[in-house]
Design a protein around this motif. Structure first.
Motif, mmCIF file in Angstrom:
data_model
loop_
_atom_site.group_PDB
_atom_site.id
_atom_site.type_symbol
_atom_site.label_atom_id
_atom_site.label_comp_id
_atom_site.label_asym_id
_atom_site.label_seq_id
_atom_site.Cartn_x
_atom_site.Cartn_y
_atom_site.Cartn_z
ATOM 1 N N ALA A 79 18.949 -27.430 27.505
ATOM 2 C CA ALA A 79 20.080 -28.352 27.490
ATOM 3 C C ALA A 79 21.388 -27.609 27.223
ATOM 4 C CB ALA A 79 19.855 -29.437 26.434
ATOM 5 N N ALA A 80 21.364 -26.640 26.327
ATOM 6 C CA ALA A 80 22.578 -25.901 25.983
ATOM 7 C C ALA A 80 23.068 -25.039 27.136
ATOM 8 C CB ALA A 80 22.323 -25.038 24.750
ATOM 9 N N LEU A 81 22.144 -24.475 27.908
ATOM 10 C CA LEU A 81 22.518 -23.571 28.989
ATOM 11 C C LEU A 81 22.872 -24.306 30.277
ATOM 12 C CD1 LEU A 81 19.855 -20.754 28.467
ATOM 13 C CD2 LEU A 81 22.323 -20.593 28.039
ATOM 14 N N GLY A 82 22.784 -25.624 30.266
ATOM 15 C CA GLY A 82 23.012 -26.389 31.485
ATOM 16 C C GLY A 82 24.387 -26.201 32.085
ATOM 17 N N ASN A 83 25.391 -25.911 31.286
ATOM 18 C CA ASN A 83 26.747 -25.715 31.798
ATOM 19 C C ASN A 83 27.170 -24.253 31.830
ATOM 20 O OD1 ASN A 83 27.278 -28.504 32.205
ATOM 21 N ND2 ASN A 83 27.664 -28.754 30.008
ATOM 22 N N ASP A 85 26.415 -20.081 33.311
ATOM 23 C CA ASP A 85 26.057 -19.511 34.607
ATOM 24 C C ASP A 85 24.633 -18.974 34.620
ATOM 25 O OD1 ASP A 85 26.366 -17.276 33.048
ATOM 26 O OD2 ASP A 85 27.694 -16.201 34.423
ATOM 27 N N VAL A 86 23.846 -19.351 33.595
ATOM 28 C CA VAL A 86 22.420 -19.019 33.579
ATOM 29 C C VAL A 86 21.688 -20.139 34.306
ATOM 30 C CG1 VAL A 86 20.396 -18.613 32.129
ATOM 31 C CG2 VAL A 86 22.642 -17.786 31.403
ATOM 32 N N PRO A 87 20.892 -19.840 35.329
ATOM 33 C CA PRO A 87 20.234 -20.902 36.097
ATOM 34 C C PRO A 87 19.068 -21.519 35.326
ATOM 35 C CG PRO A 87 19.569 -18.744 36.915
ATOM 36 C CD PRO A 87 20.628 -18.491 35.884
ATOM 37 N N VAL A 88 19.142 -22.828 35.082
ATOM 38 C CA VAL A 88 18.081 -23.575 34.402
ATOM 39 C C VAL A 88 17.931 -24.930 35.073
ATOM 40 C CG1 VAL A 88 18.367 -22.461 32.140
ATOM 41 C CG2 VAL A 88 19.697 -24.512 32.697
ATOM 42 N N CYS A 104 7.084 -33.038 23.727
ATOM 43 C CA CYS A 104 7.104 -32.678 25.145
ATOM 44 C C CYS A 104 8.539 -32.526 25.632
ATOM 45 C CB CYS A 104 6.419 -33.753 25.988
ATOM 46 S SG CYS A 104 4.707 -34.055 25.569
ATOM 47 N N SER A 105 8.743 -31.585 26.522
ATOM 48 C CA SER A 105 10.039 -31.348 27.139
ATOM 49 C C SER A 105 9.986 -31.818 28.586
ATOM 50 C CB SER A 105 10.374 -29.858 27.073
ATOM 51 O OG SER A 105 11.517 -29.544 27.830
ATOM 52 N N ILE A 106 11.009 -32.568 29.017
ATOM 53 C CA ILE A 106 11.053 -33.087 30.384
ATOM 54 C C ILE A 106 12.361 -32.649 31.025
ATOM 55 C CG2 ILE A 106 11.016 -35.164 31.814
ATOM 56 C CD1 ILE A 106 9.668 -36.509 29.242
ATOM 57 N N VAL A 107 12.252 -31.994 32.183
ATOM 58 C CA VAL A 107 13.420 -31.521 32.920
ATOM 59 C C VAL A 107 13.296 -31.953 34.373
ATOM 60 C CG1 VAL A 107 13.740 -29.525 31.405
ATOM 61 C CG2 VAL A 107 12.398 -29.286 33.504
ATOM 62 N N GLU A 108 14.405 -31.882 35.104
ATOM 63 C CA GLU A 108 14.347 -32.186 36.519
ATOM 64 C C GLU A 108 13.543 -31.128 37.263
ATOM 65 O OE1 GLU A 108 18.179 -32.757 38.247
ATOM 66 O OE2 GLU A 108 18.251 -34.872 37.652
ATOM 67 N N TYR A 109 12.875 -31.558 38.317
ATOM 68 C CA TYR A 109 12.146 -30.639 39.182
ATOM 69 C C TYR A 109 13.133 -29.868 40.043
ATOM 70 C CZ TYR A 109 9.003 -29.055 42.917
ATOM 71 O OH TYR A 109 8.300 -28.302 43.817
ATOM 72 N N VAL A 110 12.969 -28.557 40.121
ATOM 73 C CA VAL A 110 13.829 -27.706 40.947
ATOM 74 C C VAL A 110 13.035 -27.269 42.166
ATOM 75 C CG1 VAL A 110 15.130 -25.552 41.062
ATOM 76 C CG2 VAL A 110 15.166 -26.916 38.962
ATOM 77 N N ALA A 150 29.378 -20.491 21.803
ATOM 78 C CA ALA A 150 30.116 -21.230 22.825
ATOM 79 C C ALA A 150 29.279 -22.318 23.475
ATOM 80 C CB ALA A 150 30.646 -20.269 23.887
ATOM 81 N N VAL A 151 27.943 -22.154 23.503
ATOM 82 C CA VAL A 151 27.077 -23.166 24.121
ATOM 83 C C VAL A 151 26.345 -24.011 23.085
ATOM 84 C CG1 VAL A 151 26.807 -21.861 26.256
ATOM 85 C CG2 VAL A 151 25.165 -21.518 24.384
ATOM 86 N N GLY A 152 26.760 -23.889 21.821
ATOM 87 C CA GLY A 152 26.169 -24.717 20.785
ATOM 88 C C GLY A 152 24.877 -24.200 20.205
ATOM 89 N N LEU A 153 24.610 -22.903 20.362
ATOM 90 C CA LEU A 153 23.368 -22.321 19.853
ATOM 91 C C LEU A 153 23.631 -21.298 18.749
ATOM 92 C CD1 LEU A 153 21.354 -21.826 23.181
ATOM 93 C CD2 LEU A 153 21.042 -23.614 21.456
ATOM 94 N N GLY A 154 24.738 -21.453 18.046
ATOM 95 C CA GLY A 154 25.074 -20.502 16.988
ATOM 96 C C GLY A 154 24.034 -20.442 15.885
ATOM 97 N N GLY A 155 23.347 -21.545 15.621
ATOM 98 C CA GLY A 155 22.322 -21.571 14.587
ATOM 99 C C GLY A 155 20.917 -21.579 15.132
ATOM 100 N N PHE A 156 20.749 -21.114 16.369
ATOM 101 C CA PHE A 156 19.454 -21.188 17.052
ATOM 102 C C PHE A 156 18.429 -20.204 16.501
ATOM 103 C CE2 PHE A 156 16.986 -20.595 21.162
ATOM 104 C CZ PHE A 156 16.408 -21.852 21.126
ATOM 105 N N GLY A 157 18.872 -19.172 15.821
ATOM 106 C CA GLY A 157 17.968 -18.174 15.267
ATOM 107 C C GLY A 157 18.724 -17.244 14.341
ATOM 108 N N ARG A 158 18.017 -16.257 13.809
ATOM 109 C CA ARG A 158 18.616 -15.285 12.891
ATOM 110 C C ARG A 158 18.502 -13.898 13.519
ATOM 111 N NH1 ARG A 158 15.428 -14.892 8.261
ATOM 112 N NH2 ARG A 158 13.703 -15.885 9.379
ATOM 113 N N PRO A 159 19.544 -13.438 14.194
ATOM 114 C CA PRO A 159 19.447 -12.139 14.869
ATOM 115 C C PRO A 159 19.172 -10.975 13.926
ATOM 116 C CG PRO A 159 21.345 -13.384 15.649
ATOM 117 C CD PRO A 159 20.826 -14.105 14.455
ATOM 118 N N GLU A 160 19.724 -11.041 12.689
ATOM 119 C CA GLU A 160 19.518 -9.946 11.743
ATOM 120 C C GLU A 160 18.038 -9.906 11.333
ATOM 121 O OE1 GLU A 160 21.467 -12.545 11.217
ATOM 122 O OE2 GLU A 160 23.497 -11.767 11.560
#
Length: 343
Positions: A79-83, A85-88, A104-110, A150-160
């Motif tokens: 959902a975050a990457l939808g806008n 330039d990463v294709p999802v 469960c996760s539901i996305v459009e069929y590509v 910028a895509v709202g994933l600043g707290g998505f994980g702990r890189p350190e």
């Protein structure tokens, strides 16, 4: 439920229809479903109401590695990457455990091509195969260039400390799923723990980036329409993604995909060329690539053992699981060889 439609294992169509009615605008009211090929881990289904199609992913039956089957994580990053330039695929809805008993996760069929076998890859010309391989590396570099904040994933994980946690996590997963003792796994874990460097940087990482986790443009195999299977995504060291992607080229991985893993084809560009392409596009130093290769081998060896364990328990769905267990020891040995330059 009508008598002429079947329900694949792991789904409850009436429950899904009730959920779709409340969460998917324009839903037609009746679903049909089929288990898609691919997905040695999570179960992936094609859903249709006769007019539109969606893809639903859920954890495997009897899943033994909880952190490797996180549907909420997958949905959030797509959902975050939808806008970006990463294709999802476009995110549609997230179903909590009260719908099917598991999230469960539901996305459009590509609509596009997925190269799941070496035969499908080899139907392409050599120039198209090379363009496909480089297009995948370029897509990976684009992912790693996204600013998580910028895509709202600043707290998505702990890189350190990401690399140290990965080494420990996959050792813990081994203890969860192992069906035997394997000395090379223990030795590979010890070497990784000893050699673990500081992170090379921080980015969104996919966690399982390979050729059959991408939907390609049928008319242009160098163009990625969607990267799929995001359940292991997080914030971490981007070179862990690259190392794993390169490890998938090893023929030792082939049994994990029923002996026909397109990533192992000798018609793809050599891993050294793919690594160089990534370094040029992403602008990253690959001086410690040996460690990331060793970590990649460790990870897929443990994943293969987990698939083998589910197969032994009768919990896999689909075909081609009989030989997955044969891949574990060769992958562990290859991981040790990748680290040999630091012996």
């Amino acid at each position: 439920m009508t008598a002429d439609r079947s329900t694949p294992d792991g789904l409850d169509l009436p429950a899904l229809e009730a959920f779709f009615a409340g969460h998917v605008p324009g839903f037609g009211g009746t679903l049909r479903a089929e288990l898609l090929q691919g997905g040695r881990s999570n179960l992936t289904y094609l859903l249709s109401d006769g007019r539109r199609r969606w893809v639903l992913r859920r954890p495997p039956l009897g899943g033994l590695t909880p952190s490797a089957h996180d549907m909420g994580r997958e949905y959030r990053v797509v959902a975050a990457l939808g806008n970006s330039d990463v294709p999802v695929a476009r995110a549609v809805a997230f179903a909590e455990a009260d719908v099917l008993g598991v999230p469960c996760s539901i996305v459009e069929y590509v609509e596009g091509s997925v190269l799941r076998t070496t035969g499908q890859l080899h139907a392409l010309s050599d120039p198209d195969i090379a363009r496909c391989a480089y297009g995948l590396v370029d897509a990976l570099a684009r992912l790693h260039a996204v600013d998580p904040v910028a895509v709202g994933l600043g707290g998505f994980g702990r890189p350190e400390g990401y690399l140290g946690r990965q080494v420990r996590r996959w050792r813990d997963q081994w203890e969860r799923v192992r069906t035997r003792s394997l000395g090379d796994i223990e030795r590979l874990h010890a070497r990784l723990a000893d050699l673990c460097p500081q992170e090379s940087g921080a980015s969104i990482v996919h966690g399982d980036f390979r050729i059959d986790n991408a939907i390609l443009d049928p008319g242009d195999p160098g163009r990625v329409l969607a990267i799929v299977d995001w359940e292991m995504a997080t914030l971490g060291d981007p070179l862990a993604d690259l190392g794993l992607h390169l490890v998938y080229a090893d023929p030792a991985f082939a049994p994990v995909l029923a002996g026909s893993a397109p990533s192992t084809s000798d018609r793809l560009p050599p891993v050294e060329e793919l690594a160089q392409r990534y370094a040029e596009v992403a602008g990253r130093d690959l001086g410690r690539l040996d460690f990331y290769l060793g970590l990649g081998y460790f990870k897929i060896a443990v994943i293969a053992e987990g698939i083998h364990a589910r197969f032994q328990q009768g919990l896999t769905r689909g075909s081609g699981f009989e030989r997955v267990g044969e891949a574990v020891a060769p992958l562990a040995a290859a991981g040790l060889r990748a680290l040999a330059t630091n012996s």
